[in-house]
Design a protein around this motif. Structure first.
Motif: not given
Length: 309
Positions: A199-222
């Motif tokens: 909420i900013v100045d009585g208005h509702i602002w909408f945003r959509n973000y992707q969750i980006s996590v760096p990872h290798n090919e062997t392991d899913k998440v370092d």
């Protein structure tokens, strides 16, 4: 001749052998005869379904925004266009009931310039009417973010939503409509993007973000990879200006009315008045110049006929 059988013996017929019932088969195996234990507390299952539709004569930008919202909500049902008249509430309520939905997002376009969004809980209400500003679709933005279609979003709200009752009511409606049900047949069972409502100045602002996590090919998440997690915007973007909150579906008693709301028609009328004021100022300046020239005529030049024959 043989002996006759007694009447009692003759009446007795041989009994048919009845086969035992086979145990019922389920997806998890064969059911035994022991009845299952029933839990005293029933398991809650979110069966929310959202109907997304729009009015006739909608522009292409607003239609693309509606399609972007449809792609973000896997539990929604898209329907054909509805005529934007005073009787649209009864038509939409009947349509929501036929499609077996409990909520509705109705994009109403007027004069091919203004876009209004109705968030409705059917059939008992409440319903909220918004004016949509600052529309930017995914096709226009061309952002680098990208998330899997059908995954569940994480809903985040700014702290302003907990300060006033009207914002609490709007927050609850947004949670029920935009919150994707767990276990839905079209939903992936993980989170990879975030819906942000602020909420900013009585208005509702909408945003959509992707969750980006760096990872290798062997392991899913370092190890320590979650600390390097970043958000990449996907889109779309839009701003909601609340106009009214009604007690029932598409109407009813008014719970709240925004005192700072100015309709787009009034804004356009003021702009026309400003342009008309500029033109009237020019006309008045010309008349004042003519009156001044008539009131103060120039003296005759004594050297005007000097070079004439």
């Amino acid at each position: 001749m043989g002996k006759k059988r007694k009447h009692a013996e003759a009446s007795e017929a041989p009994k048919e052998e009845v086969a035992e019932e086979r145990p019922k088969r389920t997806l998890l195996g064969w059911k035994d005869g022991v009845p299952e234990k029933q839990n005293s507390s029933p398991v809650f299952r979110n069966r929310e379904k959202v109907l997304v539709t729009c009015s006739r004569r909608i522009t292409y930008r607003f239609r693309h925004l509606m399609l972007n919202v449809v792609s973000l909500l896997p539990h929604c049902k898209k329907d054909s266009k509805v005529e934007s008249k005073e009787s649209k509430g009864a038509t939409l309520n009947e349509l929501i009931e036929l499609r077996n939905c409990s909520s509705c997002l109705f994009f109403e376009c007027r004069k091919q310039k203004d876009l209004y969004l109705w968030m409705v809980k059917c059939p008992g209400g409440p319903s909220v009417k918004f004016l949509v500003n600052a529309v930017h679709t995914m096709e226009e933005l061309k952002l680098t973010g990208n998330h899997l279609k059908g995954s569940r979003p994480i809903l985040t709200f700014s702290l302003n939503f907990d300060k006033e009752p009207r914002w609490k009511l709007i927050k609850e409606i947004i949670v029920q409509i935009f919150g994707t049900p767990k276990g839905h047949r079209k939903v992936k069972p993980f989170h990879d993007h975030v819906f942000i409502f602020s909420i900013v100045d009585g208005h509702i602002w909408f945003r959509n973000y992707q969750i980006s996590v760096p990872h290798n090919e062997t392991d899913k998440v370092d190890r320590g990879g979650l600390d390097k997690m970043t958000l990449v915007e996907v889109g779309p973007r839009f701003c909601l200006n609340p106009i009214k909150i009604f007690g029932s579906s598409f109407g009813g008693p008014t719970f709240y009315e925004n005192p700072f709301y100015i309709s787009p028609n009034q804004i356009r009328a003021l702009e026309k008045k400003k342009k008309a004021g500029k033109y009237s100022k020019k006309v008045k300046a010309k008349t004042r110049r003519k009156m001044h020239e008539l009131a103060n005529p120039l003296e005759p030049d004594e050297f005007a006929d000097l070079w004439k024959d």
